[in-house]
Design an enzyme around this catalytic site. Sequence first.
Site, PDB file in Angstrom:
ATOM      1  N   SER A  64       0.802  -1.239   0.000  1.00  0.00           N
ATOM      2  CA  SER A  64       0.000   0.000   0.000  1.00  0.00           C
ATOM      3  C   SER A  64       0.826   1.275   0.000  1.00  0.00           C
ATOM      4  O   SER A  64       0.275   2.355  -0.228  1.00  0.00           O
ATOM      5  CB  SER A  64      -0.939   0.020   1.198  1.00  0.00           C
ATOM      6  OG  SER A  64      -1.978  -0.899   1.006  1.00  0.00           O
ATOM      7  N   LYS A  67       0.541   3.421  -2.973  1.00  0.00           N
ATOM      8  CA  LYS A  67      -0.628   4.287  -3.189  1.00  0.00           C
ATOM      9  C   LYS A  67      -0.273   5.776  -3.092  1.00  0.00           C
ATOM     10  O   LYS A  67      -0.969   6.622  -3.648  1.00  0.00           O
ATOM     11  CB  LYS A  67      -1.729   3.930  -2.178  1.00  0.00           C
ATOM     12  CG  LYS A  67      -2.247   2.494  -2.355  1.00  0.00           C
ATOM     13  CD  LYS A  67      -3.142   2.073  -1.196  1.00  0.00           C
ATOM     14  CE  LYS A  67      -3.621   0.632  -1.343  1.00  0.00           C
ATOM     15  NZ  LYS A  67      -4.420   0.199  -0.156  1.00  0.00           N
ATOM     16  N   TYR A 191      -3.657  -2.333 -10.292  1.00  0.00           N
ATOM     17  CA  TYR A 191      -3.574  -2.179  -8.827  1.00  0.00           C
ATOM     18  C   TYR A 191      -2.632  -3.221  -8.198  1.00  0.00           C
ATOM     19  O   TYR A 191      -1.732  -2.860  -7.425  1.00  0.00           O
ATOM     20  CB  TYR A 191      -4.992  -2.286  -8.237  1.00  0.00           C
ATOM     21  CG  TYR A 191      -5.012  -2.323  -6.736  1.00  0.00           C
ATOM     22  CD1 TYR A 191      -4.882  -1.156  -5.988  1.00  0.00           C
ATOM     23  CD2 TYR A 191      -5.147  -3.530  -6.051  1.00  0.00           C
ATOM     24  CE1 TYR A 191      -4.888  -1.194  -4.603  1.00  0.00           C
ATOM     25  CE2 TYR A 191      -5.155  -3.577  -4.666  1.00  0.00           C
ATOM     26  CZ  TYR A 191      -5.019  -2.405  -3.950  1.00  0.00           C
ATOM     27  OH  TYR A 191      -4.999  -2.446  -2.579  1.00  0.00           O
ATOM     28  N   TYR A 243      -4.926   3.673   7.917  1.00  0.00           N
ATOM     29  CA  TYR A 243      -6.305   3.145   8.010  1.00  0.00           C
ATOM     30  C   TYR A 243      -6.892   3.421   9.389  1.00  0.00           C
ATOM     31  O   TYR A 243      -6.744   4.526   9.907  1.00  0.00           O
ATOM     32  CB  TYR A 243      -6.326   1.641   7.656  1.00  0.00           C
ATOM     33  CG  TYR A 243      -5.503   1.372   6.443  1.00  0.00           C
ATOM     34  CD1 TYR A 243      -5.960   1.771   5.190  1.00  0.00           C
ATOM     35  CD2 TYR A 243      -4.235   0.818   6.525  1.00  0.00           C
ATOM     36  CE1 TYR A 243      -5.185   1.585   4.060  1.00  0.00           C
ATOM     37  CE2 TYR A 243      -3.457   0.624   5.403  1.00  0.00           C
ATOM     38  CZ  TYR A 243      -3.938   1.017   4.181  1.00  0.00           C
ATOM     39  OH  TYR A 243      -3.169   0.842   3.074  1.00  0.00           O
ATOM     40  N   VAL A 261       1.165  -3.810   3.830  1.00  0.00           N
ATOM     41  CA  VAL A 261       1.126  -5.116   4.508  1.00  0.00           C
ATOM     42  C   VAL A 261       2.406  -5.929   4.314  1.00  0.00           C
ATOM     43  O   VAL A 261       2.566  -6.975   4.929  1.00  0.00           O
ATOM     44  CB  VAL A 261      -0.086  -6.014   4.130  1.00  0.00           C
ATOM     45  CG1 VAL A 261      -1.365  -5.503   4.727  1.00  0.00           C
ATOM     46  CG2 VAL A 261      -0.188  -6.244   2.650  1.00  0.00           C
TER      47      VAL A 261
HETATM   48  O1  DON Z   1      -4.946  -4.894  -1.709  1.00  0.00           O
HETATM   49  C1  DON Z   1      -4.335  -5.381  -0.767  1.00  0.00           C
HETATM   50  O2  DON Z   1      -4.899  -5.947   0.144  1.00  0.00           O
HETATM   51  C2  DON Z   1      -2.827  -5.212  -0.746  1.00  0.00           C
HETATM   52  N1  DON Z   1      -2.298  -5.233  -2.092  1.00  0.00           N
HETATM   53  C3  DON Z   1      -2.389  -3.944  -0.108  1.00  0.00           C
HETATM   54  C4  DON Z   1      -2.930  -3.752   1.295  1.00  0.00           C
HETATM   55  C5  DON Z   1      -2.013  -3.011   2.199  1.00  0.00           C
HETATM   56  O3  DON Z   1      -0.828  -2.920   2.005  1.00  0.00           O
HETATM   57  C6  DON Z   1      -2.620  -2.484   3.444  1.00  0.00           C
HETATM   58  N2  DON Z   1      -1.617  -1.886   4.296  1.00  0.00           N
HETATM   59  N3  DON Z   1      -1.303  -1.932   5.383  1.00  0.00           N
END
Ligand code: DON
Length: 313
Positions: A64, A67, A191, A243, A261
Amino acid sequence: MTDLGAIVRDIAAEMAEATERGTVADYIAPLKAIDLARFGIALVTADGACHAAGAADEPFSIQSISKVFTLTLALGRVGDQLWQRVGREPSGTAFNSIVQLETEHGIPRNPFINAGAIVVSDMILAGHRPSEAIGEIVRFVRGLAGDEAIYVDESVARAEQASGYRNAALANYMAAFGNVRRPVEETLGVYVHHCAIAMSCRQLALAGRYLMAGGINPETGRRIVSQRRARRINALMLTCGHYDGSGEFAFRVGLPGKSGVGGGILAIAPGRAAIAVWSPGLNERGNSQLGTLALERLVQRTGWSVFEPAEDA
Ligand code: DON
């Protein structure tokens, strides 16, 4: 004078001893295999000095954190019209939550929750093939970091595409409201590929320099975004970058920050430094456990919180 080299080395040594390391993300198969013992930190200061310790040169999945870069790119492409399709409020919900989308008519709360970032990917894809959009994002990030070695880890992208049922649900739901406009599987392809970019802490800190320096890449002198836009991106990182853990991160660290993540966090001390930390174990909100602790200690030792009076004030 603050010895930043000693501070980052001390923090890396302390993190090596830590016992509460969180748990690795298990819903993207290749991330499950990453060693919980890893920890890296790198920071680049306004004068261009880089201080790093631990596994600062080991690439990890930025997830993420990407982003921030796609938001920057999409704002450059469509300007403030972007805000007609994505909000700017903290969600108070998990990064992959779907609940607010129904009452808010398919407009995601902010560009950092998955739904918001999927809309941003859809904007970058407009008028392009998915491979062109992905190529544009990767070139942009390479340019920011000044490092052509940055790559997409295809195995991570494939794994996420194969199991990304929640993201597919979000994208389809927003398509029903007309807020995902390209074919859903193409938008999701863009994405997952930008989430699968692999970078080291050093590369990530270098890529974040424009947010520390009022929108300018201090190495090349190239303006990436206006000063106002850099300030606004930092504001969104502070309020939405973690978040439903954004309030806690602001309370403990007090810097704009964006987590992923994969266990990375990019944090910005405006005018002072761009900082990247990585440790794959996550807390219950999906943010790096030791990454947060390391940033908390860095801010305690440097006084860099945006809520701290400046030394020269
Ligand atoms: O879409 C997802 O779930 C992952 N590609 C990215 C989520 C993420 O990194 C949330 N961060 N803490």
